[in-house]
Enzyme design. Structure first.
Site, PDB file in Angstrom:
ATOM      1  CG  HIS A  57      -1.992  -0.995   1.197  1.00 24.16           C
ATOM      2  ND1 HIS A  57      -3.090  -0.933   2.028  1.00 24.16           N
ATOM      3  CD2 HIS A  57      -2.173  -2.098   0.428  1.00 24.16           C
ATOM      4  CE1 HIS A  57      -3.892  -1.952   1.779  1.00 24.16           C
ATOM      5  NE2 HIS A  57      -3.354  -2.675   0.811  1.00 24.16           N
ATOM      6  CD  GLU A  59      -1.965   4.200   3.268  1.00 21.40           C
ATOM      7  OE1 GLU A  59      -3.132   4.413   3.634  1.00 21.40           O
ATOM      8  OE2 GLU A  59      -1.672   3.398   2.345  1.00 21.40           O
ATOM      9  CB  CYS A  87      -6.546  -0.349   5.286  1.00 24.26           C
ATOM     10  SG  CYS A  87      -4.837  -0.929   5.170  1.00 24.26           S
ATOM     11  CB  CYS A  90      -1.946   1.615   6.227  1.00 23.24           C
ATOM     12  SG  CYS A  90      -1.594   0.811   4.640  1.00 23.24           S
TER      13      CYS A  90
END
Length: 172
Positions: A57, A59, A87, A90
């Site tokens: 992801h 992040e 999410c 993260c």
């Protein structure tokens, strides 16, 4: 608008530019920028499909780079700018890395872990709290995501239509 708000917008625009790179790679368009002392120390965009890595992801990519730059897994006094509410995975990484603040654009009602679905960043069981600033360039961030998913739905619809036409065969 205050200097701080202008600063947040500046870095969020950078995150939006990274999100567009994800779009170009046919990934969900989320971008993230990790800032320490007004300097970028990490950046990323969603890449789980292309990298065959469910943790890739935006992040996480930015946090990984930040750790390498600072030569520390503790990312104290940093701010992470991200176009979409993080999410659970993260948000957990943000707590573990001890970032000071996350600034995000659009909320994510389905999987948001900064208050929409659950609030990992302020959970009483966590040993660190992350300051949350939300809604910076909200409309631009949300529009990028909705345009991406609209395009994907149209592509899927066109593929299904082509498959039906191909399978129909000649008229008898």
């Amino acid at each position: 608008m205050s200097d701080v708000e202008l600063d947040h917008e500046y870095w969020m625009r950078h995150a939006l530019t990274l999100a567009k790179r994800a779009w170009d790679e046919r990934e969900v368009p989320v971008g993230a920028v990790l800032v320490h002392n007004h300097r970028v120390i990490g950046e990323g965009w969603n890449r789980p499909i292309g990298r065959h890595d469910p943790t890739a992801h935006a992040e996480i990519m930015a946090l990984r780079q930040g750790g390498l730059v600072l030569q520390n897994y503790r990312l104290l006094d940093t701010t992470l700018y991200v176009t979409l509410e993080p999410c659970v995975m993260c948000a957990g990484a943000m707590v573990h890395s001890r970032i000071g603040r996350v600034v995000f654009g659009a909320r994510d009602a389905k999987t948001g872990a900064a208050g929409s679905l659950i609030d990992v960043l302020h959970h009483p069981g966590m040993n660190h709290r992350v300051e949350i600033i939300e809604g910076v360039l909200r409309d631009e961030c949300a529009t990028l995501l909705s345009d991406f998913f609209r395009m994907r739905r149209q592509e899927i619809k066109a593929l299904k239509k082509a498959d039906r036409a191909e399978g129909a065969g000649p008229a008898v």
